[in-house]
Design an enzyme around this catalytic site. Structure first.
Site, short mmCIF file in Angstrom:
data_model
loop_
_atom_site.label_atom_id
_atom_site.label_comp_id
_atom_site.label_asym_id
_atom_site.label_seq_id
_atom_site.Cartn_x
_atom_site.Cartn_y
_atom_site.Cartn_z
N ASP A 240 0.78 -1.41 0.00
CA ASP A 240 -0.18 0.02 0.13
C ASP A 240 0.77 1.11 -0.16
OD1 ASP A 240 0.83 0.37 2.52
OD2 ASP A 240 -0.77 0.26 3.55
N ASP A 314 0.00 -1.17 11.88
CA ASP A 314 -0.54 -0.49 13.14
C ASP A 314 0.68 0.31 13.73
OD1 ASP A 314 -2.69 -1.85 13.29
OD2 ASP A 314 -2.15 -3.44 14.63
#
Ligand SMILES: *[C@@H]1O[C@H](CO)[C@@H](O)[C@H](O)[C@H]1NC(C)=O
Ligand SMILES: *[C@@H]1O[C@H](CO)[C@@H](O)[C@H](O)[C@H]1NC(C)=O
Ligand SMILES: *[C@@H]1O[C@H](CO)[C@@H](O)[C@H](O)[C@H]1NC(C)=O
Length: 335
Positions: A240, A314
């Site tokens: 991504d 995260d």
């Protein structure tokens, strides 16, 4: 060519992105130590406030829709590191959410309002106005690529209705507990998941959304029931715009001066361009090298690209403001 083979080919032929091999060991140890300290596992996925808490066929429908739409949450207003307060935001139960979480918040808000947004029979033909309401923003900025989102929602719903009796559960059943088989079924049947590009005269497979869809199902169901796959470790990192930035921060990805200048000037990087493919392909390969090293250091550690990716993602969200390199700005429906 598989995703991993594609990544290896890209890494070998890259001009503007490079993996400093000497830094792999340190990044692997750092990641391993932190994952151990946080007891990082599929359970961590389930601890996020907005992820589904029940485990049934509706949960599969929820995950499928989220990953149909799991792309392009960066804002034109952001500087590439810090978030602008005017960016697209969805409030759910009093909390404002941005980025990927704004998508989950919009879907959960719609479900709470009695809109069956995760049901393919509903979304295969939902009106543009109804979908605009579902994704309504708290701020002046609306969700990026709204038109494209409407198109992929309609397409995915229609494929499910026409070929899979209206549920992604039937794709999972056809895959017979194989992640690789499920990946093929997704790519062959759902055009919007074909994250496949040309690089140096060859077709390369990145398949971010298709792979994260399988990973989300595996993590949500803790490798049981709909989440049971005997070959889950064949899934690679999800290329991504956020994880590559974190890989640079970890020192396992390095950009040429020329590419850095483009990023610092906030230039758009075209989808399918050589620079974009190099950033994504090298990210997959760098994570693969880190995993190989972690397996040497800690053979008993349960580890795969999904857990490492989720952990880095995260962490990247947490340390976003310390990043020394902006994200690459590509608008596409693939990530
Ligand atoms: C979607 O709805 C429109 C308007 O109600 C209708 O004309 C069209 O045939 C529907 N398409 C499908 C696939 O149901
Ligand atoms: C298709 O799904 C419906 C309910 O959604 C179910 O009743 C029916 O048995 C299914 N058909 C097949 C062929 O699986
Ligand atoms: C499913 O996989 C098992 C073991 O991997 C195999 O024995 C079986 O034939 C497969 N079934 C189908 C329908 O492909």
């Amino acid at each position: 060519m598989s995703v991993l083979e594609s990544a290896s080919f890209i890494a070998q032929n890259s001009k503007n992105v490079h993996i400093p091999i000497d830094n792999i060991d340190r990044a692997a140890r750092f990641t391993l130590d932190n994952m151990r300290a946080k007891e990082y596992s599929t359970h961590t996925w389930n601890e996020h406030a907005l992820q589904p808490k029940e485990k049934n066929t509706s949960t599969v429908d929820w995950i499928f829709l989220v990953d149909v739409l799991n792309f392009s949450f960066w804002s034109d207003l952001d500087d590439g590191c810090k978030e602008n307060s005017e960016r697209y935001t969805v409030k759910y139960k009093g909390t404002p959410y941005t980025g990927y979480w704004s998508l989950c918040a919009a879907i959960n808000r719609a479900l709470d309002d009695g809109i069956p947004i995760t049901s393919p029979t509903y979304y295969a033909n939902a009106s543009v106005q109804d979908l605009a309401d579902v994704f309504a923003s708290e701020t002046k900025e609306s969700i990026p690529l709204f038109k494209e989102r409407v198109a992929v929602i309609h397409e995915a719903g229609q494929v499910l209705l026409e070929k899979f009796n209206g549920s992604f559960v039937n794709c999972i059943r056809q895959a017979n507990f194989s992640a690789a088989a499920l990946l093929r079924i997704i790519v062959e049947n759902f055009p919007s998941f074909r994250d496949i590009h040309m690089y140096q005269g060859r077709e390369v497979y990145i398949l971010k959304r298709a792979q994260i869809l399988i990973a989300d199902i595996w993590a949500c169901f803790d490798g049981q029931s709909y989440g049971e796959f005997h070959d889950i470790d064949t899934i690679t990192m999800f290329a991504d715009y956020r994880v590559p930035q974190a890989l640079c921060y970890l020192g396992v990805l390095e950009y040429s001066q020329e590419l850095l200048e483009k990023l610092n000037k906030r230039q758009m990087i075209a989808s399918g361009s050589q620079d974009e493919i190099e950033i994504r392909g090298n990210s997959i390969w760098a994570v693969e090298l880190m995993i190989r090293r972690i397996k040497e250091i800690a053979p008993d550690q349960p580890i795969n690209a999904i857990l490492v990716d989720f952990y880095i993602w995260d962490t990247a969200k947490e340390i976003q403001e310390q990043m020394n390199i902006p994200i690459h700005r590509t608008r596409s429906i693939y990530y």
